[in-house]
Design a protein around this motif. Structure first.
Motif, PDB file in Angstrom:
ATOM      1  N   THR A 650      35.711  48.217  39.875  1.00  2.73           N
ATOM      2  CA  THR A 650      35.377  47.116  40.778  1.00  2.73           C
ATOM      3  C   THR A 650      34.951  47.665  42.129  1.00  2.73           C
ATOM      4  N   THR A 651      34.150  46.891  42.831  1.00  5.24           N
ATOM      5  CA  THR A 651      33.723  47.291  44.173  1.00  5.24           C
ATOM      6  C   THR A 651      33.464  46.052  45.017  1.00  5.24           C
ATOM      7  N   TRP A 652      33.730  46.172  46.300  1.00  2.00           N
ATOM      8  CA  TRP A 652      33.395  45.133  47.277  1.00  2.00           C
ATOM      9  C   TRP A 652      33.387  45.748  48.652  1.00  2.00           C
ATOM     10  N   ASN A 653      33.093  44.949  49.668  1.00  2.00           N
ATOM     11  CA  ASN A 653      33.011  45.458  51.037  1.00  2.00           C
ATOM     12  C   ASN A 653      33.909  44.613  51.929  1.00  2.00           C
ATOM     13  N   PRO A 660      30.819  38.512  47.011  1.00  2.00           N
ATOM     14  CA  PRO A 660      31.867  38.650  45.987  1.00  2.00           C
ATOM     15  C   PRO A 660      32.084  40.097  45.553  1.00  2.00           C
ATOM     16  N   ALA A 661      33.280  40.356  45.053  1.00  2.00           N
ATOM     17  CA  ALA A 661      33.566  41.623  44.394  1.00  2.00           C
ATOM     18  C   ALA A 661      32.954  41.596  43.000  1.00  2.00           C
ATOM     19  N   SER A 662      32.444  42.726  42.559  1.00  2.00           N
ATOM     20  CA  SER A 662      31.887  42.818  41.208  1.00  2.00           C
ATOM     21  C   SER A 662      32.836  43.627  40.332  1.00  2.00           C
ATOM     22  N   THR A 675      32.612  38.423  38.500  1.00  2.00           N
ATOM     23  CA  THR A 675      32.683  38.467  39.961  1.00  2.00           C
ATOM     24  C   THR A 675      33.881  37.611  40.392  1.00  2.00           C
ATOM     25  N   ALA A 678      35.885  38.420  47.316  1.00  2.00           N
ATOM     26  CA  ALA A 678      36.440  39.677  47.823  1.00  2.00           C
ATOM     27  C   ALA A 678      37.815  39.414  48.428  1.00  2.00           C
TER      28      ALA A 678
END
Length: 680
Positions: A650-653, A660-662, A675, A678
């Motif tokens: 997973t990744t987000w900022n 959204p986080a993916s 998704t 975040a």
């Protein structure tokens, strides 16, 4: 409004302390080395990076007493890296914070402007390098910092100030009233004179902005510009601070409505939830065990006073907005005490703890507050008379003022937030010391004034900032920064975020104060919201599943597991900012660790966001860029309906939480693509 809040360790102590005057006052001297002559003062190297110079200016303790002992006003001078075009003066808040303690944040705030701006950090009399006031009984007080016992301790410290310095004739100087804002403002004027500086740009945050108002009305000719960050009224300040609770009611609702997860799945009325929690705690306080910020077990009792402090602390701590509503609903809805106990312990330990002297002076806090701020009783009267006046006024306050709290409950708030009863035993003043005497407009129309405030700041609400701007006159402009709590421009962020917007506004203004009317405020339309939690699920079955994305073939159980895994990482990122070490337990079990500064590395071992699934794996968080990446395995507990293990990336900022986080991975060999909002 009286405001203190705990700071991260932004800077090392600049010089050594030496004990003087009966152990009550500590002073720090510059280390030996080549001197820099600035005006009429000799400065020595501070021994810090970037290179800076430390000095001390002598001023009278009591300007009304001939032959008064002197005080040393300490300061740090950071020259411009290029050709200087002027000097910025900064003053920290509290009252009581050592300005030079926050040197890293002030240097970051100036950023590229350091090329042509000198920076002068001034510690106000009684803190930091300026002969810090110290009272061990107050600094080590064990208990709620409000109520009769605490007020007596504050009074002891005030009496000690009145028996510390002597007049030339041998009598004691009544020093408990000599550390207010008017005297401190004159100190800065004297310092600028000794440094041969004029036309400076003055920035103050929190109480520092209150001080800056006083200085500007008394010494406007010394200023080129004035910036008031998170300010409140010097003239017409409400001793009840009712705008704080009014702002809190609105801010909790705003925070939920602006956060995608909370808006979609959370309660529509946060304040009603808090009212129900207040009623429950009023009837039966909650006692239980949790994990402290040091990673060790801790026992805590949550009372209605604890909730009052939590509501007030939200004004400077976004984590309370993020967590309190969901924690309250978990407890009220199904008796889940875990989130509320942890949040209460975290907030009390972090927001309710001040740094020891010289970084913060508890004594100076009350010396300034009890001298300058309006009280709910007459300071000229004896203590028993003050107490009766205070009780009568509290009893007469309408029930609706602080609802759902009574006035008696609201005024038990930590006295370092509002000194409702903190000054009951402070020595009575002998001379009137009015901070501001000028009538509106309070500064010349030629002095540009930028007033900044966050719309989630209930400590120094935006309503007060607007009022201040109106009082100062037509040269002042108020700008609200949405989604921000207390302090808008002094921050360590270097990338887009709500604080970066405040920083951008300040830098624009500093470059061209005369262009204040044309200030580009477009960043205020894009400040990211606080990612408020919708709920604390007790089981995977209660978890809101991630939203399927193209290519997903995983079922709802796997999507719930993915959401649980992402929540573990988001929770750890938020929690890591409060820990005193690098190890913690998960919300409902397991352990995790964090190492690194600019690049934080997390390791998770059987961490439980819900009670029936363990999360293990790793994550990294680039603090500067905000990028989070994680590789996780979610293992549901054994049982007849046990779901398959889920493995995901997973990744987000964290700086763009509206994106959204993916999530990609597999659940029992089935592709998972999803998704979700975040989390941090």
């Amino acid at each position: 409004m009286t405001v203190t809040f705990r700071r991260s360790a932004l800077a090392a102590v600049l010089v050594l302390m030496v004990l003087v005057v009966m152990g009550t006052i500590s002073a720090k001297a510059c280390p030996p080395g080549p001197a820099l002559r600035l005006g009429s003062l000799d400065l020595g190297p501070c021994g810090q990076r970037p290179a800076s110079w430390c000095g001390t200016a002598q001023v009278p303790l009591d300007r009304g007493t001939p032959g008064s002992p002197a005080l040393g006003i300490g300061f740090e001078w950071v020259p411009a890296t290029g050709r200087s075009q002027g000097t910025t003066v900064v003053v920290d808040g509290g009252p009581g914070w050592e300005t030079t303690y926050s040197r890293t944040a002030y240097l970051q705030m100036l950023g590229p402007l350091r090329a042509h701006r000198n920076l002068l950090m001034v510690d106000l009399r009684g803190t930091g390098h300026s002969q810090v006031l110290s009272c061990p009984e107050l600094e080590h007080y064990d208990g709620q910092p409000s109520g009769p016992g605490f007020a007596r301790t504050v009074g002891v410290c005030g009496e000690r100030l009145d028996h510390t310095w002597q007049r030339p004739d041998g009598g004691w100087i009544h020093a408990s009233e000599l550390f207010g804002t008017a005297d401190a403002a004159q100190d800065l004027a004297d310092l600028l004179s000794q440094l041969h500086l004029t036309g400076v740009d003055l920035y103050g945050d929190s109480y520092g902005s209150w001080f800056a108002q006083v200085f500007a009305t008394r010494h406007p000719s010394l200023l080129r510009s004035l910036t008031l960050d998170s300010t409140y009224e010097v003239f017409g300040l409400d001793p009840w601070y009712t705008s704080g609770v009014t702002t809190a009611r609105r801010a909790f609702a705003l925070a939920c409505r602006r956060s995608p997860a909370c808006a979609a799945h959370g309660s529509a009325d946060a304040w009603r939830t808090l009212a129900a929690l207040a009623a429950r705690l009023r009837a039966t306080p909650l006692t239980g065990s949790t994990t402290g910020l040091d990673g060790q077990p801790a026992t805590i009792t949550v009372t209605v006073t604890t909730l009052v402090d939590l509501v007030n602390d939200a004004g400077s701590d976004p984590a309370v907005y993020r967590n309190l509503q969901a924690a309250a609903e978990a407890y009220l809805g199904h008796g889940d005490t875990v989130p509320l106990l942890r949040l209460a312990q975290q907030t009390i330990a972090y927001d309710g703890t001040n740094q020891p002297p010289p970084a913060f002076s508890d004594t100076l806090y009350f010396a300034a507050a009890c001298t300058d701020y309006p009280q709910l009783f007459f300071m000229s009267g004896p203590g028993d008379q003050r107490a009766r006046q205070f009780r009568r006024r509290v009893a007469a306050q309408p029930d609706a003022t602080f609802a759902p709290f009574t006035a008696a409950e609201w005024t038990t708030v930590n006295a370092y937030t509002n000194t409702y009863d903190g000054c009951l035993d402070w020595p009575a003043p002998q001379r009137a010391r009015t901070p501001v005497t000028a009538r509106p407009p309070r500064v010349p129309p030629t002095l540009p004034v930028l007033v900044l405030g966050g719309d989630l700041d209930s400590l120094t609400p935006a309503a007060g900032g607007r009022h201040v701007a109106a009082q100062l006159g037509r040269s002042a402009r108020f700008v609200t920064v949405p989604n921000l709590t207390h302090i808008t421009a002094m921050t360590l962020r270097t990338r887009p975020g709500p604080e970066a917007c405040g920083q951008s506004l300040y830098r624009q203004f500093l470059r061209a104060p005369a262009a204040l009317a044309r200030l580009d405020t477009s960043c205020t339309r894009h400040t990211p919201a606080v990612p408020v939690l919708a709920a604390y699920p007790a089981r995977l079955a209660d978890t809101v599943p991630a939203t399927p994305a193209p290519g997903n073939r995983a079922d709802a159980d796997a999507l719930r597991a993915a959401a649980s895994g992402v929540a573990v990482v988001g929770d750890a990122i938020v929690r890591s900012g409060y820990l005193t070490g690098g190890r913690d337990t998960g919300l409902r079990g397991g352990t995790w660790t964090v190492t690194g500064d600019t690049r934080a590395c997390f390791g998770f071992t059987d961490v439980r966001w819900t009670g029936d699934a363990a999360v293990s794996g790793t994550a990294t968080w680039d603090r500067g860029r905000g990028v989070v990446t994680a590789h996780l395995r979610i293992t549901p507990d054994a049982g007849p309906d046990r779901a398959a293990d889920t493995t995901l990336d997973t990744t987000w900022n964290t700086l763009t939480p509206h994106v959204p986080a993916s999530v990609t991975g597999t659940a029992g060999g089935t592709p998972l693509r999803a998704t979700l909002p975040a989390p941090a």
